[in-house]
Design a protein around this motif. Structure first.
Motif, PDB file in Angstrom:
ATOM      1  N   SER A 323       0.830  -1.203   0.000  1.00  0.00           N
ATOM      2  CA  SER A 323       0.000   0.000   0.000  1.00  0.00           C
ATOM      3  C   SER A 323       0.871   1.262   0.000  1.00  0.00           C
ATOM      4  O   SER A 323       1.758   1.407   0.846  1.00  0.00           O
ATOM      5  N   PRO A 324       0.625   2.170  -0.924  1.00  0.00           N
ATOM      6  CA  PRO A 324       1.391   3.434  -0.934  1.00  0.00           C
ATOM      7  C   PRO A 324       0.935   4.402   0.157  1.00  0.00           C
ATOM      8  O   PRO A 324       1.594   5.418   0.386  1.00  0.00           O
ATOM      9  N   PHE A 325      -0.178   4.058   0.804  1.00  0.00           N
ATOM     10  CA  PHE A 325      -0.707   4.965   1.828  1.00  0.00           C
ATOM     11  C   PHE A 325      -0.067   4.735   3.196  1.00  0.00           C
ATOM     12  O   PHE A 325      -0.245   5.542   4.105  1.00  0.00           O
ATOM     13  N   ILE A 326       0.653   3.605   3.365  1.00  0.00           N
ATOM     14  CA  ILE A 326       1.259   3.297   4.663  1.00  0.00           C
ATOM     15  C   ILE A 326       2.667   3.870   4.693  1.00  0.00           C
ATOM     16  O   ILE A 326       3.578   3.363   4.038  1.00  0.00           O
ATOM     17  N   THR A 327       2.823   4.951   5.419  1.00  0.00           N
ATOM     18  CA  THR A 327       4.114   5.624   5.536  1.00  0.00           C
ATOM     19  C   THR A 327       4.559   5.614   6.989  1.00  0.00           C
ATOM     20  O   THR A 327       3.741   5.414   7.896  1.00  0.00           O
ATOM     21  N   PRO A 328       5.847   5.804   7.232  1.00  0.00           N
ATOM     22  CA  PRO A 328       6.340   5.798   8.619  1.00  0.00           C
ATOM     23  C   PRO A 328       5.631   6.829   9.484  1.00  0.00           C
ATOM     24  O   PRO A 328       5.517   8.003   9.111  1.00  0.00           O
ATOM     25  N   GLY A 329       5.152   6.357  10.642  1.00  0.00           N
ATOM     26  CA  GLY A 329       4.525   7.258  11.603  1.00  0.00           C
ATOM     27  C   GLY A 329       3.043   7.472  11.409  1.00  0.00           C
ATOM     28  O   GLY A 329       2.411   8.168  12.205  1.00  0.00           O
ATOM     29  N   LYS A 330       2.440   6.875  10.365  1.00  0.00           N
ATOM     30  CA  LYS A 330       1.002   7.083  10.138  1.00  0.00           C
ATOM     31  C   LYS A 330       0.213   6.330  11.193  1.00  0.00           C
ATOM     32  O   LYS A 330       0.393   5.122  11.369  1.00  0.00           O
ATOM     33  N   PRO A 331      -0.697   6.999  11.928  1.00  0.00           N
ATOM     34  CA  PRO A 331      -1.476   6.316  12.979  1.00  0.00           C
ATOM     35  C   PRO A 331      -2.393   5.250  12.385  1.00  0.00           C
ATOM     36  O   PRO A 331      -2.796   5.322  11.215  1.00  0.00           O
ATOM     37  N   TRP A 332      -2.715   4.262  13.216  1.00  0.00           N
ATOM     38  CA  TRP A 332      -3.602   3.177  12.796  1.00  0.00           C
ATOM     39  C   TRP A 332      -4.966   3.702  12.380  1.00  0.00           C
ATOM     40  O   TRP A 332      -5.567   3.191  11.424  1.00  0.00           O
ATOM     41  N   GLU A 333      -5.453   4.703  13.079  1.00  0.00           N
ATOM     42  CA  GLU A 333      -6.783   5.232  12.770  1.00  0.00           C
ATOM     43  C   GLU A 333      -6.843   5.769  11.345  1.00  0.00           C
ATOM     44  O   GLU A 333      -7.881   5.684  10.681  1.00  0.00           O
ATOM     45  N   GLU A 334      -5.752   6.354  10.867  1.00  0.00           N
ATOM     46  CA  GLU A 334      -5.735   6.886   9.508  1.00  0.00           C
ATOM     47  C   GLU A 334      -5.520   5.776   8.476  1.00  0.00           C
ATOM     48  O   GLU A 334      -6.035   5.853   7.357  1.00  0.00           O
ATOM     49  N   ALA A 335      -4.777   4.755   8.847  1.00  0.00           N
ATOM     50  CA  ALA A 335      -4.426   3.713   7.880  1.00  0.00           C
ATOM     51  C   ALA A 335      -5.499   2.642   7.740  1.00  0.00           C
ATOM     52  O   ALA A 335      -5.561   1.954   6.715  1.00  0.00           O
ATOM     53  N   ARG A 336      -6.346   2.487   8.754  1.00  0.00           N
ATOM     54  CA  ARG A 336      -7.279   1.363   8.777  1.00  0.00           C
ATOM     55  C   ARG A 336      -8.190   1.323   7.561  1.00  0.00           C
ATOM     56  O   ARG A 336      -8.409   0.262   6.963  1.00  0.00           O
ATOM     57  N   SER A 337      -8.722   2.442   7.166  1.00  0.00           N
ATOM     58  CA  SER A 337      -9.698   2.458   6.076  1.00  0.00           C
ATOM     59  C   SER A 337      -9.069   2.077   4.735  1.00  0.00           C
ATOM     60  O   SER A 337      -9.770   1.639   3.821  1.00  0.00           O
ATOM     61  N   ASP A 343     -13.330  -9.488   5.046  1.00  0.00           N
ATOM     62  CA  ASP A 343     -12.753 -10.805   5.346  1.00  0.00           C
ATOM     63  C   ASP A 343     -11.800 -10.740   6.529  1.00  0.00           C
ATOM     64  O   ASP A 343     -11.724 -11.674   7.336  1.00  0.00           O
ATOM     65  N   PHE A 344     -11.070  -9.668   6.636  1.00  0.00           N
ATOM     66  CA  PHE A 344     -10.140  -9.525   7.756  1.00  0.00           C
ATOM     67  C   PHE A 344     -10.882  -9.547   9.084  1.00  0.00           C
ATOM     68  O   PHE A 344     -10.461 -10.184  10.044  1.00  0.00           O
ATOM     69  N   TYR A 345     -12.004  -8.849   9.170  1.00  0.00           N
ATOM     70  CA  TYR A 345     -12.754  -8.767  10.423  1.00  0.00           C
ATOM     71  C   TYR A 345     -13.390 -10.102  10.794  1.00  0.00           C
ATOM     72  O   TYR A 345     -13.652 -10.362  11.969  1.00  0.00           O
ATOM     73  N   LEU A 346     -13.658 -10.971   9.788  1.00  0.00           N
ATOM     74  CA  LEU A 346     -14.300 -12.252  10.077  1.00  0.00           C
ATOM     75  C   LEU A 346     -13.372 -13.215  10.810  1.00  0.00           C
ATOM     76  O   LEU A 346     -13.838 -14.073  11.569  1.00  0.00           O
ATOM     77  N   TRP A 347     -12.076 -13.074  10.600  1.00  0.00           N
ATOM     78  CA  TRP A 347     -11.148 -14.101  11.079  1.00  0.00           C
ATOM     79  C   TRP A 347     -10.271 -13.657  12.231  1.00  0.00           C
ATOM     80  O   TRP A 347      -9.812 -14.492  13.005  1.00  0.00           O
ATOM     81  N   LEU A 348      -9.992 -12.401  12.365  1.00  0.00           N
ATOM     82  CA  LEU A 348      -9.090 -11.940  13.423  1.00  0.00           C
ATOM     83  C   LEU A 348      -9.645 -10.704  14.103  1.00  0.00           C
ATOM     84  O   LEU A 348     -10.386  -9.921  13.496  1.00  0.00           O
ATOM     85  N   GLU A 349      -9.271 -10.542  15.370  1.00  0.00           N
ATOM     86  CA  GLU A 349      -9.666  -9.348  16.108  1.00  0.00           C
ATOM     87  C   GLU A 349      -8.863  -8.152  15.610  1.00  0.00           C
ATOM     88  O   GLU A 349      -7.735  -8.284  15.114  1.00  0.00           O
ATOM     89  N   TYR A 353      -4.589  -7.155  14.226  1.00  0.00           N
ATOM     90  CA  TYR A 353      -4.121  -6.340  13.104  1.00  0.00           C
ATOM     91  C   TYR A 353      -3.338  -5.131  13.595  1.00  0.00           C
ATOM     92  O   TYR A 353      -2.346  -4.724  12.977  1.00  0.00           O
ATOM     93  N   MET A 354      -3.768  -4.560  14.704  1.00  0.00           N
ATOM     94  CA  MET A 354      -3.037  -3.418  15.263  1.00  0.00           C
ATOM     95  C   MET A 354      -1.625  -3.828  15.680  1.00  0.00           C
ATOM     96  O   MET A 354      -0.666  -3.068  15.492  1.00  0.00           O
ATOM     97  N   ASP A 355      -1.502  -5.041  16.234  1.00  0.00           N
ATOM     98  CA  ASP A 355      -0.184  -5.522  16.622  1.00  0.00           C
ATOM     99  C   ASP A 355       0.707  -5.722  15.397  1.00  0.00           C
ATOM    100  O   ASP A 355       1.891  -5.335  15.404  1.00  0.00           O
ATOM    101  N   ILE A 356       0.144  -6.332  14.344  1.00  0.00           N
ATOM    102  CA  ILE A 356       0.911  -6.509  13.101  1.00  0.00           C
ATOM    103  C   ILE A 356       1.289  -5.150  12.518  1.00  0.00           C
ATOM    104  O   ILE A 356       2.422  -4.943  12.053  1.00  0.00           O
TER     105      ILE A 356
END
Length: 696
Positions: A323-337, A343-349, A353-356
């Motif tokens: 993803s070109p939108f994931i840059t160093p220091g970008k908060p999770w709240e901005e990157a999540r969308s 499918d991600f929400y069906l299988w893992l909490e 994902y925040m830990d990864i």
């Protein structure tokens, strides 16, 4: 007088239940002729007999009574088989007795042992009038009383059995011998007989055995998932197999006998294996149970889910990397969308994902910092014209940022501007103080790696030399409290940390010191804002102010801390070195306001008996409240105070190395992938190589 009976050579008493079993009972016959008789029990069967007319029976009983009455002997009418009695028969029998001079009537049941003894005691009382008259109780009332008595006796007997019998392997002969003298056993046997007592014992033993088997079964089933994990952990191996083929696959595994035991006799719970407590392996025939099959299905589903979750984690990481939108220091709240889908929400909490994401951020931030450090080295000419104290002005800092601003490695840290500025300041500090500790690659600095190589190659000359080297390598610690209001303490702490090495060490007069900072901006009487904690003993306090309010806060906090330390021997706050500093206020206060703040600060410093420092000159220190000279002056004063209080441990002087035969100058760039071992090991491994007299 004797009464003549015409029943010669007949049994004196018998029962239909004894027919065919006469040899099991006493054979006592009626004598011929006269027999002494004191009374009669006139028995009337009130049950519904086959091919028997009750009226005819009652007529026969009436004639029999007429004959007995002639003897003038006591007579008691006994109604038998009342447990199967017909209400009309009982009523007619009572009417008959009432018509015959109020004959006594006792309702009995030999099978239930109800009122049998009462019938005899009633007859005895009629014979011997001196005896107390027995109370005649109707059958159903007597049955109720007896049932209650039996129930109570049964409860006591079961309690006794439960207390004595703890194992399902106990036998009736041994247990009954133990219970012979117990009143609970005697009472129950008297009421119900030995066969019923034995029956209750066997029921208790069976219950113990079933409970034991169930405990073993639960233990085996609890171990079964572990066996599956150990023997068939690969989904590809079992995903296409039926349950029967999985059983055969288990038997073929090398560690099969470590988890399972194949019994010669089955089922396992009907064999002696249930008592083999030393063998905790699972009976293999347990696999035929539905519970075992359900556990296998659970294991299979778990493997499928784990694979799916692993696929989701891998897909999520790929999304992050691509993803070109994931840059160093970008908060999770901005990157999540940008990176999450349904499918991600069906299988893992989301926490997974925040830990990864956090780990990925750390990787790209570390890489961005390394790249930025390379960028600074490439533009080293930008830092040649700085003053020797390595304090760039705002103008020079602006020039540096303008030159580097077009570089992608500079833009990569756009969301981490504070850390980027700190890297620039640390790089400047390294340019003018190039040591192992200030090296950006520390602890992978080439100098450190060479020292480690030499230390591992040569042993110390003696224990004394080793102690000297350890003493020389020791780093003193300075614990500094920074007291300020409205963010002053935190800002200065961050500025001081920017001047430190990566591991929070500060270079002062050519020596490294471990610097621990404790910024305080709240009520010092609260534990969270205390000067002193179990793990932090302050060596000095730096007091900051830029207004009358912040100066008042400093004075009040110092007085409160000193009051709290009165009478405490373990508290050094009373003699804590203080330094009062007027820091730059946003907008640079000038004129009367600045002059007034200086005068007030000098007055307070005189009152508190502490050092007062004038505010930093304008233009010195980019974005700083005070300059590095002030910081060094404060820390040097603290070191002097520690020496005066004997708090600073003495250090041994550095000894000159003895003259060596060969000197090697090794020139390598820190962070270079070329290993210094490749250069030095051929020399160090030579037979003529030895440690210098002063050390390796």
């Amino acid at each position: 007088a004797a009464t003549k009976l015409a029943s010669a050579e007949k049994l004196m008493y018998f029962c239909t239940d004894q027919l065919g079993l006469e040899q099991d009972f006493e054979q006592k016959q009626m004598p011929e002729g006269k027999l002494l008789v004191d009374g009669f029990l006139l028995c009337v069967d009130v049950s519904r007999g086959m091919n028997r007319n009750f009226d005819e029976q009652l007529k026969f009983v009436s004639n029999l009574y007429n004959q007995l009455a002639k003897t003038k002997k006591a007579v008691v009418v006994v109604l038998t088989k009342c447990d199967e009695g017909v209400e009309r028969y009982i009523r007619d029998a009572h009417a008959f007795a009432l018509s015959k001079k109020n004959l006594q009537v006792v309702e009995t049941s030999a099978r239930s042992n109800v009122n049998v003894e009462l019938a005899f005691s009633t007859l005895v009382q009629l014979i011997d009038r001196s005896r107390a008259k027995a109370k005649i109780i109707p059958y159903f009332e007597a049955l109720k009383q007896q049932s209650q008595q039996i129930a109570a006796a049964k409860d006591k007997y079961e309690w006794l059995v439960g207390r004595i019998v703890k194992s399902h392997n106990e036998s009736w002969p041994s247990v009954s011998c133990k219970m012979q003298s117990s009143p609970e056993y005697q009472d129950y046997v008297y009421l119900e007989g030995t066969p019923k007592a034995k029956k209750l014992f066997l029921q208790h033993v069976l219950r113990l055995k079933l409970e034991h088997i169930e405990r073993r079964r639960k233990l085996y089933l609890a171990t079964l998932p572990q066996a599956f994990e150990a023997l068939i952990p690969d989904l590809d191996e079992i995903d296409h197999l039926s349950y029967g083929k999985v059983e055969k696959l288990l038997e073929s595994k090398q560690d099969f006998l470590k988890w399972f035991v194949v019994l010669e006799e089955t089922p396992w719970d009907a064999t002696s294996h249930i008592d083999n407590m030393e063998n905790e392996r699972i009976p293999f025939d347990l696999m035929e149970s539905q519970a075992a099959e359900q556990l296998y299905e659970t294991h299979l589903e778990k493997l499928r889910n784990e694979r799916k979750r692993a696929e989701m984690r891998r897909a999520f990481k790929e999304n992050l990397e691509s993803s070109p939108f994931i840059t160093p220091g970008k908060p999770w709240e901005e990157a999540r969308s940008f990176i999450m889908n349904e499918d991600f929400y069906l299988w893992l909490e989301e926490s997974t994902y925040m830990d990864i994401y956090s780990k990925h951020q750390k990787q790209i931030i570390d890489k961005a910092k390394e790249d930025f450090q390379e960028l600074l080295l490439e533009y080293s000419e930008l830092f040649y014209e700085l003053e020797l104290d390595a304090k760039p002005s705002k103008e020079k800092m602006g020039v540096i940022q303008d030159v580097l601003g077009e570089e992608q490695r500079f833009k990569a840290l756009q969301k981490l501007q504070a850390e980027r500025d700190a890297l620039i300041l640390k790089h400047i500090h390294f340019v003018y103080h190039p040591t192992k500790e200030t090296c950006p690659s520390c602890p992978l600095c080439v100098d450190s790696r060479v020292e480690q190589l030499l230390a591992s190659r040569f042993s110390r000359a003696s224990e004394r030399n080793q102690k000297n080297l350890l003493s020389e390598a020791a780093i003193d610690r300075i614990n500094l409290v920074i007291l300020g209001k409205d963010g002053l303490a935190r800002e200065l702490a961050n500025e001081i940390r920017a001047l430190c090495t990566n591991d929070d060490k500060y270079v002062l007069e050519g020596k490294m010191y471990e610097l621990a900072l404790r910024p305080i901006e709240g009520n010092v009487r609260l534990p969270v804002n205390a000067f002193q904690t179990p793990t932090f003993q302050p060596h000095g306090c730096l007091c900051l102010y830029n207004s009358k309010e912040s100066l008042s806060y400093v004075v009040e906090s110092i007085e409160k801390s000193r009051e709290s330390s009165v009478g405490r021997r373990d508290s050094p706050l009373g003699q804590l070195p203080l330094t009062l500093i007027l820091v730059n206020k946003r907008g640079d206060p000038s004129g009367d306001t600045l002059h007034s703040l200086i005068q007030q600060g000098q007055h307070i410093a005189s009152k508190l008996q502490c050092v007062f420092l004038d505010p930093a000159s304008a233009g010195i220190g980019y974005g700083r409240n005070i300059n590095e000279k002030h910081i060094s002056q404060v820390l040097k004063g603290l070191l002097d105070s520690k020496r005066n209080l004997n708090l600073l441990s003495s250090t041994s002087s550095i000894k000159e190395l003895a003259e060596v035969e060969l000197r090697i100058v090794l020139c390598l760039m820190c962070g270079d992938p070329f290993n210094p071992d490749d250069v030095l090991l051929p020399i160090l491994q030579a037979q003529a190589s030895r440690a210098a007299p002063g050390g390796a």
